[in-house]
Structure formats: C-alpha cells, structure tokens
Motif scaffolding. Structure first.
Motif, mmCIF file in Angstrom:
data_model
loop_
_atom_site.group_PDB
_atom_site.id
_atom_site.type_symbol
_atom_site.label_atom_id
_atom_site.label_comp_id
_atom_site.label_asym_id
_atom_site.label_seq_id
_atom_site.Cartn_x
_atom_site.Cartn_y
_atom_site.Cartn_z
ATOM 1 N N MET A 232 5.971 -3.154 25.742
ATOM 2 C CA MET A 232 6.060 -3.538 24.321
ATOM 3 C C MET A 232 4.964 -2.823 23.542
ATOM 4 S SD MET A 232 5.758 -7.321 22.574
ATOM 5 C CE MET A 232 7.207 -7.903 23.450
ATOM 6 N N SER A 233 5.344 -2.254 22.387
ATOM 7 C CA SER A 233 4.346 -1.540 21.588
ATOM 8 C C SER A 233 3.445 -2.518 20.881
ATOM 9 C CB SER A 233 5.062 -0.654 20.548
ATOM 10 O OG SER A 233 5.812 -1.439 19.673
ATOM 11 N N ASP A 234 2.210 -2.100 20.683
ATOM 12 C CA ASP A 234 1.219 -2.937 20.007
ATOM 13 C C ASP A 234 1.303 -2.675 18.518
ATOM 14 O OD1 ASP A 234 -0.926 -4.339 19.108
ATOM 15 O OD2 ASP A 234 -2.427 -3.288 20.310
ATOM 16 N N THR A 235 1.750 -3.659 17.731
ATOM 17 C CA THR A 235 1.914 -3.478 16.292
ATOM 18 C C THR A 235 0.785 -4.116 15.498
ATOM 19 O OG1 THR A 235 3.234 -5.498 16.136
ATOM 20 C CG2 THR A 235 4.428 -3.443 16.520
ATOM 21 N N ARG A 236 -0.244 -4.599 16.178
ATOM 22 C CA ARG A 236 -1.275 -5.359 15.469
ATOM 23 C C ARG A 236 -1.997 -4.533 14.423
ATOM 24 N NH1 ARG A 236 -5.213 -7.461 19.784
ATOM 25 N NH2 ARG A 236 -4.861 -5.329 20.499
ATOM 26 N N HIS A 237 -2.180 -3.234 14.690
ATOM 27 C CA HIS A 237 -2.992 -2.417 13.797
ATOM 28 C C HIS A 237 -2.142 -1.524 12.902
ATOM 29 C CE1 HIS A 237 -6.447 -3.923 15.942
ATOM 30 N NE2 HIS A 237 -5.954 -3.483 17.067
ATOM 31 N N ILE A 238 -0.835 -1.793 12.847
ATOM 32 C CA ILE A 238 0.049 -1.016 11.991
ATOM 33 C C ILE A 238 0.174 -1.716 10.651
ATOM 34 C CG2 ILE A 238 2.371 -0.099 11.699
ATOM 35 C CD1 ILE A 238 2.646 -0.049 14.733
ATOM 36 N N SER A 239 -0.281 -1.065 9.595
ATOM 37 C CA SER A 239 -0.119 -1.619 8.249
ATOM 38 C C SER A 239 1.277 -1.270 7.757
ATOM 39 C CB SER A 239 -1.163 -1.043 7.302
ATOM 40 O OG SER A 239 -2.452 -1.479 7.668
ATOM 41 N N VAL A 240 2.081 -2.281 7.479
ATOM 42 C CA VAL A 240 3.443 -2.049 7.027
ATOM 43 C C VAL A 240 3.424 -1.312 5.689
ATOM 44 C CG1 VAL A 240 5.573 -3.183 6.310
ATOM 45 C CG2 VAL A 240 4.294 -4.063 8.268
ATOM 46 N N LEU A 241 4.232 -0.240 5.609
ATOM 47 C CA LEU A 241 4.269 0.608 4.417
ATOM 48 C C LEU A 241 2.878 1.094 4.023
ATOM 49 C CD1 LEU A 241 6.894 -1.375 2.277
ATOM 50 C CD2 LEU A 241 7.229 0.868 3.327
ATOM 51 N N GLY A 242 2.021 1.251 5.026
ATOM 52 C CA GLY A 242 0.632 1.628 4.773
ATOM 53 C C GLY A 242 0.467 2.917 3.991
ATOM 54 N N PRO A 243 1.024 4.039 4.477
ATOM 55 C CA PRO A 243 0.858 5.293 3.720
ATOM 56 C C PRO A 243 1.414 5.204 2.302
ATOM 57 C CG PRO A 243 1.617 5.727 5.955
ATOM 58 C CD PRO A 243 1.700 4.242 5.768
ATOM 59 N N GLU A 244 2.551 4.528 2.159
ATOM 60 C CA GLU A 244 3.156 4.406 0.833
ATOM 61 C C GLU A 244 2.295 3.551 -0.101
ATOM 62 O OE1 GLU A 244 6.526 4.883 3.857
ATOM 63 O OE2 GLU A 244 4.627 3.808 3.721
ATOM 64 N N ALA A 245 1.768 2.447 0.425
ATOM 65 C CA ALA A 245 0.949 1.557 -0.398
ATOM 66 C C ALA A 245 -0.336 2.237 -0.841
ATOM 67 C CB ALA A 245 0.631 0.285 0.382
ATOM 68 N N VAL A 246 -0.958 3.004 0.055
ATOM 69 C CA VAL A 246 -2.206 3.683 -0.287
ATOM 70 C C VAL A 246 -1.937 4.889 -1.186
ATOM 71 C CG1 VAL A 246 -4.170 4.961 0.660
ATOM 72 C CG2 VAL A 246 -3.405 2.843 1.760
ATOM 73 N N GLU A 247 -0.842 5.589 -0.939
ATOM 74 C CA GLU A 247 -0.488 6.706 -1.813
ATOM 75 C C GLU A 247 -0.288 6.233 -3.254
ATOM 76 O OE1 GLU A 247 2.919 10.225 -2.263
ATOM 77 O OE2 GLU A 247 3.048 8.771 -0.628
ATOM 78 N N MET A 248 0.271 5.018 -3.392
ATOM 79 C CA MET A 248 0.477 4.468 -4.730
ATOM 80 C C MET A 248 -0.852 4.272 -5.469
ATOM 81 S SD MET A 248 2.831 1.222 -5.748
ATOM 82 C CE MET A 248 4.333 2.059 -5.240
ATOM 83 N N LEU A 249 -1.940 4.026 -4.723
ATOM 84 C CA LEU A 249 -3.260 3.883 -5.331
ATOM 85 C C LEU A 249 -3.827 5.210 -5.816
ATOM 86 C CD1 LEU A 249 -5.126 1.445 -2.882
ATOM 87 C CD2 LEU A 249 -3.938 0.867 -4.998
ATOM 88 N N SER A 250 -3.358 6.316 -5.220
ATOM 89 C CA SER A 250 -3.895 7.650 -5.516
ATOM 90 C C SER A 250 -5.412 7.697 -5.367
ATOM 91 C CB SER A 250 -3.503 8.099 -6.935
ATOM 92 O OG SER A 250 -2.120 8.136 -7.090
ATOM 93 N N PRO A 251 -5.947 7.374 -4.174
ATOM 94 C CA PRO A 251 -7.405 7.346 -3.984
ATOM 95 C C PRO A 251 -8.042 8.693 -4.314
ATOM 96 C CG PRO A 251 -6.269 6.414 -2.075
ATOM 97 C CD PRO A 251 -5.229 7.083 -2.919
ATOM 98 N N ARG A 252 -9.187 8.638 -4.960
ATOM 99 C CA ARG A 252 -9.881 9.874 -5.345
ATOM 100 C C ARG A 252 -11.365 9.727 -5.066
ATOM 101 N NH1 ARG A 252 -12.652 8.663 -9.748
ATOM 102 N NH2 ARG A 252 -11.977 6.936 -11.084
ATOM 103 N N ALA A 253 -12.034 10.830 -4.942
ATOM 104 C CA ALA A 253 -13.467 10.823 -4.668
ATOM 105 C C ALA A 253 -14.205 10.066 -5.761
ATOM 106 C CB ALA A 253 -13.985 12.260 -4.600
ATOM 107 N N GLY A 254 -15.097 9.168 -5.337
ATOM 108 C CA GLY A 254 -15.862 8.372 -6.286
ATOM 109 C C GLY A 254 -15.158 7.099 -6.715
ATOM 110 N N GLY A 255 -13.912 6.934 -6.323
ATOM 111 C CA GLY A 255 -13.163 5.746 -6.714
ATOM 112 C C GLY A 255 -13.551 4.524 -5.884
ATOM 113 N N VAL A 256 -13.417 3.356 -6.500
ATOM 114 C CA VAL A 256 -13.703 2.091 -5.822
ATOM 115 C C VAL A 256 -12.402 1.301 -5.737
ATOM 116 C CG1 VAL A 256 -15.038 -0.048 -5.841
ATOM 117 C CG2 VAL A 256 -16.052 2.074 -6.724
ATOM 118 N N TYR A 257 -12.085 0.828 -4.539
ATOM 119 C CA TYR A 257 -10.803 0.175 -4.306
ATOM 120 C C TYR A 257 -11.011 -1.159 -3.596
ATOM 121 C CZ TYR A 257 -9.348 4.801 -5.586
ATOM 122 O OH TYR A 257 -9.205 5.967 -6.279
ATOM 123 N N VAL A 258 -10.113 -2.102 -3.888
ATOM 124 C CA VAL A 258 -10.155 -3.408 -3.248
ATOM 125 C C VAL A 258 -8.997 -3.512 -2.272
ATOM 126 C CG1 VAL A 258 -10.007 -5.908 -3.580
ATOM 127 C CG2 VAL A 258 -11.242 -4.502 -5.240
#
Length: 329
Positions: A1-27
């Motif tokens: 059985m694969s370990d899914t504990r550390h997989i953030s669902v839709l993780g790349p999509e959710a973070v891409e939506m934030l558009s993180p940039r250098a110097g930015g502060v995120y919650v």
C-alpha cells in the motif's frame, strides 16, 4: 500500500494559484505534514507562517522548521485565528493564504485518535487535545441534538434513527469506542454493495461538530480577507460539499459588485473584496486520484484580493453549536 500521508491533495495546483515570489510572505493555514509549506519554500526567498491546531503536526514539522533557515514559522493554533497569528509574528499583511480544509490522512490513519470507523479506538475525534470529545457529545447530547448534528453535518438521511439508536444504546452502556458506535449505526443504516460504509456520514458529522470545522472555516476565510494584501491570493482545497459550499459562497459574495440600481442611482455599488481566479473548481487528475484516493472529492477554488476594505465575518448559520449542546441546550 502506498503511503499517502505526505501527499498534499492538489498541492502543485494550490501553490501555483498563490504564485509564490521571492520576498513574499505566505500563510499555510493547515500545516498537516507540511506539503504546501515545502512547495512554497521551494520558491527562493519566500517566507511561510504555518498553523495547525494538532500538536502532533507541530512536533512533526520541527525538522522542516530547522532546515528552513528561518523562513518557516510554525504555530500551534486554530486557523480561524490566522489574522491574530500574523500580527503576533510581525506580518499583519501577507501575499497569500492556502488552506486544506478538514481532517488529514495522518489523523484518519491513527486508530488512537478515533477519527475513523475503519479502526477500533477511543471515540475521540479531536484535532487538538482540548475540549469535549466525540464520546462526550454522544453521551451528553439530547436525541434531538444528535439527530440535527448527524443530519446537518453528515447529511445522513437516517439521522433520527441513528440518534434513537445511540440514545437507546447509551442507556445500556457508555459508548466510548469507535467499534461500539459503528455497531450501533450499522443496525439502523444499511449500505448496498459498492456504497459507502453505513457509519461514514455519522462519523463525518461528529468529527465536524467536535472540531467546529465549518465555524472555523467561516471565520478563517474572513480572517484571510483581513490579512491579504491587494493582489494577494487565497487558495482553498475542500473535500466535501458542506465545505465547498461555504468556500464558493464566500468567494462569490465577496466578489460581486451589486448594490446599485437604475431605480435608486444614489445607492453606491458595493466594492468587491476579491476577484475570482477560477470560476469552476479545479479537481484532481485521474493519476492523482489513483495515487491518493482522498483526492477523489477534492475541489480547489481561488480568489485574488482587491484593494477594497475588508469586511467582518458573516454571521454563522443557525446550526447546533458545541457549547450549547454540551451545556444541554
């Protein structure tokens, strides 16, 4: 059985939506195993304030804090308090807020936490170690309150029958384990082959109620509006219809420009607090769903903050509250 504990669902999509940039502060309002925080920190020069009410998540994040070179601050608190947390850490305004709403796979997989009907364990269900447990609610709540809780938060059609069965069973013996509750519910709710387990909706209802999850979400969304800079992004992943309805309604209401009228031209148009980023929710791909079954029901919605003044949180719906039920009405 694969370990899914550390997989953030839709993780790349959710973070891409934030558009993180250098110097930015995120919650990262729901740290969990730190998946979103890791992805945000991968963008050079970003800083993250991460929040979780579960002390085990805080302990588990110590290594990530140590390796972040001061860019990650991890706080044990409810995510509804995110505005106060940001102020306390010298960041009253931030560039993005991401939320993964609901229970985590790690919590579900720990029998001793009592979240899941799949394992026998204490009937606890608390994300933190504070306040009434599910066993306390089952022991204290009236039959009418139990029926309302199970119907509203679990969308269980047989809520009255389940409530009657619980009240009858607790007269015979205390209900203190998940196995006991599963057996009680399974006597009055039947599932056809291929349908969800008979106890699914009752367990969901008690978990949401014990942790005040929908109240927390209402308040957290308004708190995110308070802290986001103009142009800052809100990114929310929800896992069932109750959560998604709250997120969808919040974004829609805070994005609309109604208020004016050709009949009443003196009435000022309401200034939108957000712009909708994606009109249709983003859902998981077939590949992600196969790798992580929890992703099946996930929906991602996003919005971008305008420069309009933030509003206070809307009143909570008139559903049962933990405080009122535990004091007997």
């Amino acid at each position: 059985m694969s370990d899914t504990r550390h997989i953030s669902v839709l993780g790349p999509e959710a973070v891409e939506m934030l558009s993180p940039r250098a110097g930015g502060v995120y919650v990262d309002a729901t740290f969990g195993a730190g998946g979103y925080s890791r992805m945000i920190l991968a963008a050079e020069g970003t800083r993250v304030i991460a929040i979780d009410r579960d002390s085990t998540a805080i302990t588990g994040g110590a290594d990530l804090v140590a390796s972040s070179a001061g860019r990650l601050t991890l706080v044990e608190d409810r995510f509804s308090n995110l505005a106060d947390v940001c102020v306390a850490h010298g960041m009253p305004l931030v560039d993005g807020v991401v939320m993964d709403v609901g229970v985590s796979s790690m919590q579900l997989d720990q029998a001793e936490r009592g979240f899941s009907f799949r394992f026998d364990g204490p009937l606890d269900m608390r994300m933190s170690q504070h306040g009434p447990s599910a066993a306390d609610v089952v022991a204290k709540a009236s039959e009418a309150d139990l029926a309302n809780i199970i119907y509203i938060f679990g969308e269980e059609r047989h809520s009255r029958a389940v409530a009657r069965a619980i009240v009858a069973a607790r007269k015979e013996a205390e209900i203190t384990t998940t196995k006991q509750l599963v057996e009680i519910v399974s006597k009055v709710v039947w599932a056809k082959p291929g349908e969800i387990h008979p106890a699914t909706r009752t367990f969901q209802a008690l978990r949401i109620f014990v942790n005040e999850e929908l109240d927390e979400l209402h308040t957290a969304l308004a708190a995110a509006e308070q802290v986001l800079k103009p142009g800052g992004r809100l990114s929310v992943v929800s896992f069932h219809s109750l959560e998604d309805r709250i997120v969808k309604t919040f974004i829609a209401e805070r994005s609309k420009t109604g208020g004016g009228s050709r009949h009443l031209p003196e009435v000022a148009q309401a200034t939108p607090r957000f712009k909708i980023v994606n009109k249709r929710p983003i859902v998981a791909s077939d590949d992600e769903t196969k790798a992580n079954p929890r992703a099946r029901s996930a929906k991602l919605r996003g919005a971008e903050r305008t420069d309009a003044q933030a509003q206070d949180a809307s009143p909570l719906p008139g559903w049962p509250t933990l405080a009122s039920v535990m004091r007997g009405g």
